[in-house]
Design a protein around this motif. Sequence first.
Motif, PDB file in Angstrom:
ATOM      1  N   ASP A 453       0.794  -1.413   0.111  1.00  0.00           N
ATOM      2  CA  ASP A 453      -0.434   0.214   0.121  1.00  0.00           C
ATOM      3  C   ASP A 453       0.903   1.624  -0.276  1.00  0.00           C
ATOM      4  N   SER A 454       1.024   2.102  -1.241  1.00  0.00           N
ATOM      5  CA  SER A 454       1.872   2.662  -1.501  1.00  0.00           C
ATOM      6  C   SER A 454       1.626   3.806  -0.756  1.00  0.00           C
ATOM      7  N   ALA A 455      -0.202   4.471  -0.291  1.00  0.00           N
ATOM      8  CA  ALA A 455      -0.398   5.639   0.230  1.00  0.00           C
ATOM      9  C   ALA A 455       0.118   5.501   1.731  1.00  0.00           C
ATOM     10  N   ALA A 456       0.009   4.172   2.468  1.00  0.00           N
ATOM     11  CA  ALA A 456      -0.126   4.377   3.854  1.00  0.00           C
ATOM     12  C   ALA A 456       1.856   4.116   4.080  1.00  0.00           C
ATOM     13  N   ALA A 457       2.778   3.880   3.314  1.00  0.00           N
ATOM     14  CA  ALA A 457       4.184   3.901   2.854  1.00  0.00           C
ATOM     15  C   ALA A 457       4.567   4.984   2.823  1.00  0.00           C
ATOM     16  N   LEU A 458       3.630   6.169   2.644  1.00  0.00           N
ATOM     17  CA  LEU A 458       3.971   7.420   2.247  1.00  0.00           C
ATOM     18  C   LEU A 458       3.304   8.715   2.544  1.00  0.00           C
ATOM     19  N   ASN A 459       4.059   9.590   2.766  1.00  0.00           N
ATOM     20  CA  ASN A 459       3.963  10.621   3.817  1.00  0.00           C
ATOM     21  C   ASN A 459       2.538  11.596   2.950  1.00  0.00           C
ATOM     22  N   GLN A 460       1.768  11.407   3.453  1.00  0.00           N
ATOM     23  CA  GLN A 460       1.237  12.551   2.559  1.00  0.00           C
ATOM     24  C   GLN A 460       0.902  13.442   2.111  1.00  0.00           C
ATOM     25  N   ARG A 461       1.853  14.382   3.384  1.00  0.00           N
ATOM     26  CA  ARG A 461       2.197  15.955   3.064  1.00  0.00           C
ATOM     27  C   ARG A 461       3.503  16.516   2.658  1.00  0.00           C
ATOM     28  N   MET A 462       4.103  15.158   2.222  1.00  0.00           N
ATOM     29  CA  MET A 462       5.396  15.529   1.729  1.00  0.00           C
ATOM     30  C   MET A 462       5.101  15.383   0.612  1.00  0.00           C
ATOM     31  N   THR A 463       5.722  16.413  -0.530  1.00  0.00           N
ATOM     32  CA  THR A 463       5.837  16.543  -1.820  1.00  0.00           C
ATOM     33  C   THR A 463       7.078  15.027  -2.003  1.00  0.00           C
ATOM     34  N   ALA A 464       6.804  15.124  -3.482  1.00  0.00           N
ATOM     35  CA  ALA A 464       7.894  13.770  -4.218  1.00  0.00           C
ATOM     36  C   ALA A 464       9.418  14.129  -3.511  1.00  0.00           C
ATOM     37  N   GLU A 465       9.491  14.819  -3.908  1.00  0.00           N
ATOM     38  CA  GLU A 465      11.485  15.494  -3.828  1.00  0.00           C
ATOM     39  C   GLU A 465      11.763  15.589  -2.626  1.00  0.00           C
ATOM     40  N   GLY A 496      10.667   6.927 -14.648  1.00  0.00           N
ATOM     41  CA  GLY A 496       9.618   7.093 -15.025  1.00  0.00           C
ATOM     42  C   GLY A 496       9.159   8.471 -14.740  1.00  0.00           C
ATOM     43  N   LEU A 497       9.432   8.929 -14.348  1.00  0.00           N
ATOM     44  CA  LEU A 497       8.791  10.251 -13.380  1.00  0.00           C
ATOM     45  C   LEU A 497       9.373  11.816 -14.111  1.00  0.00           C
ATOM     46  N   ASP A 498       8.810  12.684 -14.891  1.00  0.00           N
ATOM     47  CA  ASP A 498       9.613  13.932 -14.646  1.00  0.00           C
ATOM     48  C   ASP A 498      10.007  14.874 -13.479  1.00  0.00           C
ATOM     49  N   SER A 499      10.092  15.884 -14.382  1.00  0.00           N
ATOM     50  CA  SER A 499      10.402  16.425 -13.124  1.00  0.00           C
ATOM     51  C   SER A 499       9.387  17.975 -12.455  1.00  0.00           C
ATOM     52  N   ALA A 500       8.221  17.415 -13.244  1.00  0.00           N
ATOM     53  CA  ALA A 500       7.083  18.332 -12.902  1.00  0.00           C
ATOM     54  C   ALA A 500       6.409  17.701 -11.606  1.00  0.00           C
ATOM     55  N   TYR A 501       6.859  16.333 -11.682  1.00  0.00           N
ATOM     56  CA  TYR A 501       6.041  15.309 -10.355  1.00  0.00           C
ATOM     57  C   TYR A 501       6.883  16.206  -9.026  1.00  0.00           C
ATOM     58  N   LEU A 502       7.592  16.626  -8.812  1.00  0.00           N
ATOM     59  CA  LEU A 502       8.528  16.527  -7.396  1.00  0.00           C
ATOM     60  C   LEU A 502       7.607  18.035  -6.515  1.00  0.00           C
ATOM     61  N   THR A 503       7.018  18.163  -7.082  1.00  0.00           N
ATOM     62  CA  THR A 503       6.131  19.467  -6.238  1.00  0.00           C
ATOM     63  C   THR A 503       5.114  18.763  -6.097  1.00  0.00           C
ATOM     64  N   LYS A 504       4.523  17.662  -6.498  1.00  0.00           N
ATOM     65  CA  LYS A 504       3.211  16.658  -6.282  1.00  0.00           C
ATOM     66  C   LYS A 504       3.364  16.022  -4.956  1.00  0.00           C
ATOM     67  N   SER A 505       2.645  15.977  -3.768  1.00  0.00           N
ATOM     68  CA  SER A 505       2.280  14.677  -3.040  1.00  0.00           C
ATOM     69  C   SER A 505       1.705  14.064  -2.645  1.00  0.00           C
ATOM     70  N   PRO A 506       1.485  12.632  -2.418  1.00  0.00           N
ATOM     71  CA  PRO A 506       1.135  11.870  -3.008  1.00  0.00           C
ATOM     72  C   PRO A 506      -0.681  11.217  -3.378  1.00  0.00           C
ATOM     73  N   GLU A 508      -2.354  13.719  -4.798  1.00  0.00           N
ATOM     74  CA  GLU A 508      -2.075  14.230  -6.066  1.00  0.00           C
ATOM     75  C   GLU A 508      -2.681  13.484  -7.464  1.00  0.00           C
ATOM     76  N   LEU A 509      -1.254  11.628  -6.949  1.00  0.00           N
ATOM     77  CA  LEU A 509      -1.152  10.975  -8.236  1.00  0.00           C
ATOM     78  C   LEU A 509      -1.469   9.717  -7.692  1.00  0.00           C
ATOM     79  N   SER A 510      -1.526   8.999  -9.475  1.00  0.00           N
ATOM     80  CA  SER A 510      -2.202   7.802  -9.479  1.00  0.00           C
ATOM     81  C   SER A 510      -1.320   6.514  -8.556  1.00  0.00           C
ATOM     82  N   GLY A 511      -2.422   5.326  -8.415  1.00  0.00           N
ATOM     83  CA  GLY A 511      -1.729   4.245  -7.605  1.00  0.00           C
ATOM     84  C   GLY A 511      -0.552   3.839  -8.256  1.00  0.00           C
ATOM     85  N   GLY A 512      -0.006   3.676  -9.782  1.00  0.00           N
ATOM     86  CA  GLY A 512       1.334   4.022 -10.306  1.00  0.00           C
ATOM     87  C   GLY A 512       1.839   4.368  -9.991  1.00  0.00           C
TER      88      GLY A 512
END
Length: 652
Positions: A453-465, A496-506, A508-512
């Motif tokens: 479960d990547s949603a539970a494993a990642l901090n929802q308040r942090m950005t990808a960076e 396979g994620l470009d630099s535009a995803y650096l500022t996105k949080s979990p 905002e992302l799809s499961g994949g």
Amino acid sequence: MDPFEITQNRETVLELRNLSVSFDTPDGEVEAVRDVSLSLAAGETVAIVGESGCGKTVMCQSVMKLLPNTARIKQGNIIVCGEDITNYKDRQMRNLRGSTLSMIFQDPMTTLNPTVPIGKQITESLRLHGKMSAAAAHGRAVELLNLVGIDNPERKMKLQPHYFSGGMRQRCVLAIALAMSPKILFADEPTTSLDVTIQANMLDLLRDIQKKTGVAVALISHDLGVVARIADRVAVMYAGKIVEIGTAEDVFYDPRHPYTWGLMGALPSVAIETGTLRQIPGMPPSLLSPPPGDAFAVRNEYALAIDYEKMPPMFKISDTHSAATWLLDSRAPLVAPPVRNHIRQDVSKSENLRAVGKETIIKVVDYVQHFRVSQSLTIEAVRGVSLELRRGEVFGLVGESGCGKSTIARAIMGIYKPTSGKIYFKDKLVSDRRSYRANRRETARGAQIIFQDSAAALNQRMTAEEIVSEPLVINRMCKSRRELHDRTAELLALVGLDSAYLTKSPPELSGGQRQRLAIARSIAMAPDVIIADEPIASLDVSIQAQIVTLFQKLQRERGFTFLFIAHDLSMVRFICDRVGVMYAGRLVEMAPTDELFSSPHHPYTIALLSATPSPDPVSERAKKIVQFKPELDAADGKMRELSTEHFVRGLF
């Protein structure tokens, strides 16, 4: 009976006519279901397949009127048993839910009340809607639990849901759904979280109940093996529309839409022949502003100019088969389907070209793990397991839920302290607290884990960076902020994620995309070993193909060693070099992948492989599942070598 005869000769219990459902959001109108027409006959099973977000669940929930207030039926009609219920209010729907319409959801624990005994949850609807007496409702509840295969129902109906396994809970949900003898049953991913043996039993049970009751089933699933086993007809959805529909044989043996080709090509059982999973490039379009033409055009290598301008109509291929693609127009060029006729070939795993070394990187010796639940109850999770992981290999660990797979993974990572036994990482003992603390930094750098479960494993308040750079910061791997930023962007690009995803949080992302982010974090320290604990269990087949192809790419380029824990045996067969089979906390068989699948010896392995679904309707319907008898598992059996690297527990 032929599916075409079913739809022709039996009563139509559900008909959707040009149904469109939209959601009003702050960003605008989301067209979730677009001009869908579909029928369902009594006793028929129609499977609805497609990627997450394609509108499968919304379409079914619109019939049940379970959508939120932001949703609205924009156009079309919903006909149930000859009655138009499109504009029914909640009071009117209460008379239909349970008695005419019923639904099974994916997660039984969110459906069941955890504080109320199972029996009371079944009798509640019988007393309320069926106007039964307490004694009659109790008798009906016992009958239903017997029907769905719960043994000793008189005793078990007094238990709360947490006393049941995942498969048993799903059976209880099915009993509740069938309590009022509905005519239509919606099953929304009912087997996604189940092991293959439990899944096969559940599907056979559903099919048997359907024969006895005549209930019509609309099955939502992304597992095409499950669909092949149970479906009479298959509807393929993409971007809110049905793009292909036909009998199971039509869709599996003669797919005509490029999106269906993509789904079939992403199946490991099809890819075993070539050694390469076909990926569907790109992502589904936003339904805030669907494209004017074919929504699949931008991902379709066979797209024509008209695909970008005009939406294709449904072209009739036969009396039972239709598809919405301009390739079926008489003026279109002839394109040979890339996956046609491959499904029914019996192929073996292609020759493994990975350079697997002989060096042992992780060694588990006589590992035992007990969990003390209370003074009177101790659970024996793992009982004397020994195994080795070699540098550069992909080792698969399979078995039903609760057999100890994840426990072993967590012990290797130092999350659990073994009750007894030893675990070595690069010949260094890491299984006791003192040795683990002494080697903690090296172990943390050398082994990483990816959770299911990547949603539970990642901090929802942090950005990808922030998520990916955190291990680099903790271990002081970068000398400046610029170097840290560049290294983080490089890691995201690698998955396979470009630099535009650096500022996105979990959120905002799809499961994949979330799973790719978790992988990027796990490889930040360039580990020697990656433990992947059910990393693709809840993903669509197209996203599964992307993640597994990414694993292969990283393994090929970086030489990672993978411990791949999964219940999808087709994927295990495709990706793994060796496989270990676990049952009741013990390793019962271990062998090179091809040898295990072609010549299993332990009765549990034989039962497990017999339950593996394949995307072949004819063979799936005829297949008999081997039932494993626990008494065949020798309690004092030891692992014995049958041939080179093939070990089996007991005397089989």
